[in-house]
Scaffold this motif. Structure first.
Motif, PDB file in Angstrom:
ATOM      1  N   ASP A 191       0.669  -1.233  -0.228  1.00 33.97           N
ATOM      2  CA  ASP A 191       0.378   0.350   0.482  1.00 33.97           C
ATOM      3  C   ASP A 191       1.135   1.229  -0.218  1.00 33.97           C
ATOM      4  N   HIS A 192       1.410   1.550  -1.110  1.00 34.51           N
ATOM      5  CA  HIS A 192       2.953   2.212  -0.838  1.00 34.51           C
ATOM      6  C   HIS A 192       2.423   2.941  -2.804  1.00 34.51           C
ATOM      7  N   ASP A 193       2.825   4.200  -2.422  1.00 34.83           N
ATOM      8  CA  ASP A 193       2.670   5.042  -4.199  1.00 34.83           C
ATOM      9  C   ASP A 193       3.878   5.048  -3.901  1.00 34.83           C
ATOM     10  N   PHE A 194       5.512   4.193  -4.959  1.00 34.42           N
ATOM     11  CA  PHE A 194       6.706   4.548  -5.699  1.00 34.42           C
ATOM     12  C   PHE A 194       6.640   5.626  -6.968  1.00 34.42           C
ATOM     13  N   VAL A 195       6.696   6.302  -6.733  1.00 33.00           N
ATOM     14  CA  VAL A 195       6.538   7.369  -7.554  1.00 33.00           C
ATOM     15  C   VAL A 195       8.025   7.442  -8.825  1.00 33.00           C
ATOM     16  N   HIS A 196       8.794   6.769  -8.517  1.00 35.69           N
ATOM     17  CA  HIS A 196       9.789   6.577  -9.088  1.00 35.69           C
ATOM     18  C   HIS A 196      10.119   5.064  -9.052  1.00 35.69           C
ATOM     19  N   SER A 197      11.277   4.499  -9.947  1.00 34.55           N
ATOM     20  CA  SER A 197      11.273   2.972  -9.924  1.00 34.55           C
ATOM     21  C   SER A 197      12.279   2.831  -8.762  1.00 34.55           C
ATOM     22  N   GLU A 198      12.985   3.687  -8.205  1.00 36.68           N
ATOM     23  CA  GLU A 198      14.502   4.171  -7.614  1.00 36.68           C
ATOM     24  C   GLU A 198      13.996   4.309  -5.766  1.00 36.68           C
ATOM     25  N   ASP A 199      12.984   4.208  -6.492  1.00 33.62           N
ATOM     26  CA  ASP A 199      12.271   5.237  -4.761  1.00 33.62           C
ATOM     27  C   ASP A 199      12.205   3.937  -3.277  1.00 33.62           C
ATOM     28  N   PRO A 200      13.288   4.027  -2.588  1.00 29.36           N
ATOM     29  CA  PRO A 200      13.033   3.304  -1.322  1.00 29.36           C
ATOM     30  C   PRO A 200      11.835   2.300  -0.656  1.00 29.36           C
ATOM     31  N   LEU A 201      11.378   1.116  -0.328  1.00 31.03           N
ATOM     32  CA  LEU A 201      10.765   0.853   0.388  1.00 31.03           C
ATOM     33  C   LEU A 201      10.749   2.022   1.835  1.00 31.03           C
ATOM     34  N   PRO A 202       9.395   2.409   2.063  1.00 27.60           N
ATOM     35  CA  PRO A 202       9.877   3.049   3.677  1.00 27.60           C
ATOM     36  C   PRO A 202       9.644   2.525   5.115  1.00 27.60           C
ATOM     37  N   LEU A 203      10.512   3.308   6.203  1.00 25.07           N
ATOM     38  CA  LEU A 203      10.991   2.204   7.288  1.00 25.07           C
ATOM     39  C   LEU A 203       9.387   1.759   8.065  1.00 25.07           C
ATOM     40  N   GLU A 204       8.120   1.948   7.400  1.00 26.57           N
ATOM     41  CA  GLU A 204       6.550   1.677   8.098  1.00 26.57           C
ATOM     42  C   GLU A 204       6.211   1.261   6.643  1.00 26.57           C
ATOM     43  N   VAL A 205       6.645  -0.428   6.814  1.00 19.74           N
ATOM     44  CA  VAL A 205       5.690  -1.064   5.723  1.00 19.74           C
ATOM     45  C   VAL A 205       4.564  -1.199   5.646  1.00 19.74           C
ATOM     46  N   ARG A 206       3.311  -1.232   4.966  1.00 16.73           N
ATOM     47  CA  ARG A 206       2.712  -1.572   5.063  1.00 16.73           C
ATOM     48  C   ARG A 206       1.849  -2.472   3.679  1.00 16.73           C
ATOM     49  N   TYR A 207       0.964  -3.301   4.192  1.00  7.21           N
ATOM     50  CA  TYR A 207       0.617  -4.423   2.230  1.00  7.21           C
ATOM     51  C   TYR A 207      -0.288  -5.164   3.561  1.00  7.21           C
ATOM     52  N   HIS A 208      -0.665  -5.882   2.228  1.00  3.95           N
ATOM     53  CA  HIS A 208      -2.316  -6.875   2.395  1.00  3.95           C
ATOM     54  C   HIS A 208      -1.905  -8.217   2.293  1.00  3.95           C
ATOM     55  N   LEU A 209      -2.964  -9.424   2.482  1.00  2.83           N
ATOM     56  CA  LEU A 209      -2.238 -10.436   1.364  1.00  2.83           C
ATOM     57  C   LEU A 209      -3.270 -10.889   0.679  1.00  2.83           C
ATOM     58  N   ARG A 210      -3.663 -11.484  -0.174  1.00  2.33           N
ATOM     59  CA  ARG A 210      -4.743 -11.923  -0.814  1.00  2.33           C
ATOM     60  C   ARG A 210      -5.175 -13.703  -1.418  1.00  2.33           C
ATOM     61  N   PHE A 211      -5.595 -14.145  -0.703  1.00  2.00           N
ATOM     62  CA  PHE A 211      -5.097 -15.920  -0.891  1.00  2.00           C
ATOM     63  C   PHE A 211      -6.941 -16.368  -1.932  1.00  2.00           C
ATOM     64  N   SER A 212      -6.381 -16.665  -2.573  1.00  2.77           N
ATOM     65  CA  SER A 212      -8.334 -17.739  -3.321  1.00  2.77           C
ATOM     66  C   SER A 212      -8.892 -17.727  -2.074  1.00  2.77           C
ATOM     67  N   TYR A 213     -10.152 -17.163  -2.678  1.00  2.13           N
ATOM     68  CA  TYR A 213     -11.467 -17.047  -1.391  1.00  2.13           C
ATOM     69  C   TYR A 213     -12.135 -18.531  -1.198  1.00  2.13           C
ATOM     70  N   LEU A 214     -11.692 -19.839  -2.699  1.00  2.00           N
ATOM     71  CA  LEU A 214     -11.931 -21.344  -1.893  1.00  2.00           C
ATOM     72  C   LEU A 214     -10.554 -21.610  -1.216  1.00  2.00           C
ATOM     73  N   LEU A 215     -10.661 -22.368  -0.120  1.00  2.00           N
ATOM     74  CA  LEU A 215      -9.395 -22.812   0.824  1.00  2.00           C
ATOM     75  C   LEU A 215      -9.048 -23.701  -0.552  1.00  2.00           C
ATOM     76  N   ARG A 216      -7.663 -24.297  -0.832  1.00  2.00           N
ATOM     77  CA  ARG A 216      -7.126 -25.258  -1.835  1.00  2.00           C
ATOM     78  C   ARG A 216      -6.438 -26.750  -0.892  1.00  2.00           C
ATOM     79  N   ASN A 217      -6.168 -26.487   0.411  1.00  2.00           N
ATOM     80  CA  ASN A 217      -5.925 -27.180   0.962  1.00  2.00           C
ATOM     81  C   ASN A 217      -6.536 -28.042   2.348  1.00  2.00           C
TER      82      ASN A 217
END
Length: 334
Positions: free
Chosen positions: A136-162
């Motif tokens: 959840d970050h907007d990288f204006v340039h490809s060389e922009d570093p990753l911020p110290l406070e990293v925000r991300y979320h994981l998206r998995f399939s709705y149907l359970l596989r295993n």
């Protein structure tokens, strides 16, 4: 006021007289409602309870993916999707995640989350996607570093596989087989722990679906990105395991579990005949215009509806009182 009360008592007499003339239907109402109560008592007496000792669950590793996703015999090459792909920092991060999870895991990047959703909807190979890591970050340039406070979320399939779909009776309402993120607690609560035979917690499969493994790999990659040397030393001597909280001794009563699931439809079925009788009485009075004749004779609507209410209320009160009496009988000494 005395005249109104006398008219009301005459309406009650009329209703109970009609009830007595339909004595077969009245007996069927009482019999059907009491029959299910007696069946519950028989089941209560036949199902035994067990005193279970405390449960201590084994630890679970989240350092690698479950064997289901590592099995090379399966004709499927799993993909790890990430967003955005136009950042060198994110690309390096996902490569570290790939090395941690499996080198056979294919990585696939998208510039935006919308492109990823379009891929899932319309591409025939989208069922190969195991998970998606969206930053959840907007990288204006490809060389922009990753911020110290990293925000991300994981998206998995709705149907359970295993994870296998739990079995259920025909009368039990269907439960959600997905991740159940809309529920704070299970739909049907139990006296003991949820899925006591599953060391990893069972459904939803946060371990067996690879959710915790991917999350742990991403967190380690973030640590390595921001503090490569110090984090490498820490991670070299640290192994993370997941373990369920132990559960104290409890009483295992399967009857209460099934009762909580079948009781609502059973109550609906028990009183269905009474509801049909009420509807039949109201409709019949409308068809014969009996209420109109009574209104012409000087009765009021509240007297008519009040008499019907009292009649069926007393009938149901007798039935419910008998059901309550039977349900509070002590069937055995257990």
């Amino acid at each position: 006021m005395t005249v109104k009360f006398r008219q009301f008592t005459l309406l009650l007499w009329k209703n109970f007289t009609l009830k007595k003339r339909q004595w077969i239907l009245l007996i069927m109402e009482f019999f059907l409602e009491l029959l299910f109560t007696i069946i519950l008592l028989i089941l209560r007496n036949s199902v035994s309870t067990k005193h279970m000792d405390k449960l201590v669950f084994a630890k679970q590793s989240i350092n690698t993916l479950p064997s289901y996703f590592l099995n090379t015999n399966k004709q499927r090459n799993w993909e790890l999707v990430y967003v955005p792909s136009n950042s060198e920092a994110v690309n390096n991060l996902i490569e570290m995640v790939q090395q941690t999870l499996s080198n056979n895991l294919k990585i696939h990047g998208f510039t935006s989350e919308k492109d990823f959703e379009e891929y899932i909807k319309y591409d025939k190979d989208s069922d190969h996607v195991m998970a998606a890591v969206v930053f959840d970050h907007d990288f204006v340039h490809s060389e922009d570093p990753l911020p110290l406070e990293v925000r991300y979320h994981l998206r998995f399939s709705y149907l359970l596989r295993n994870t296998s779909r739990p079995t259920r009776l025909l009368v039990i309402p269907k439960e959600d087989h997905g991740w159940c993120t809309g529920h704070l607690f299970p739909i049907y609560l139990s006296q003991g722990p949820r899925n006591p035979l599953e060391p990893d917690g069972g459904v939803p499969g946060y371990i067996r679906e690879g959710f915790l493994a991917v999350q742990h790999a991403v967190d380690k990659a973030i640590m390595k990105y921001h503090a490569k040397e110090s984090s490498a030393e820490i991670l070299r001597h640290t192994t993370v395991f997941i373990k369920r909280f132990p559960f104290p001794a409890f009483l295992d009563d399967s009857f209460l579990t099934y009762l909580s699931q079948i009781w609502p439809p059973m109550i609906l079925f028990i009183f269905s005949l009474t509801v049909f009788t009420i509807l039949h009485t109201i409709v019949q009075e409308k068809e014969t215009k009996l209420k109109d004749y009574l209104l012409i004779m000087g009765l009021t609507r509240w007297q008519l509806w009040g008499a019907d209410f009292v009649t069926f209320f007393l009938t149901l009160l007798i039935t419910i009182s008998l059901m309550t009496f039977f349900l509070f009988i002590k069937a055995s000494r257990r």
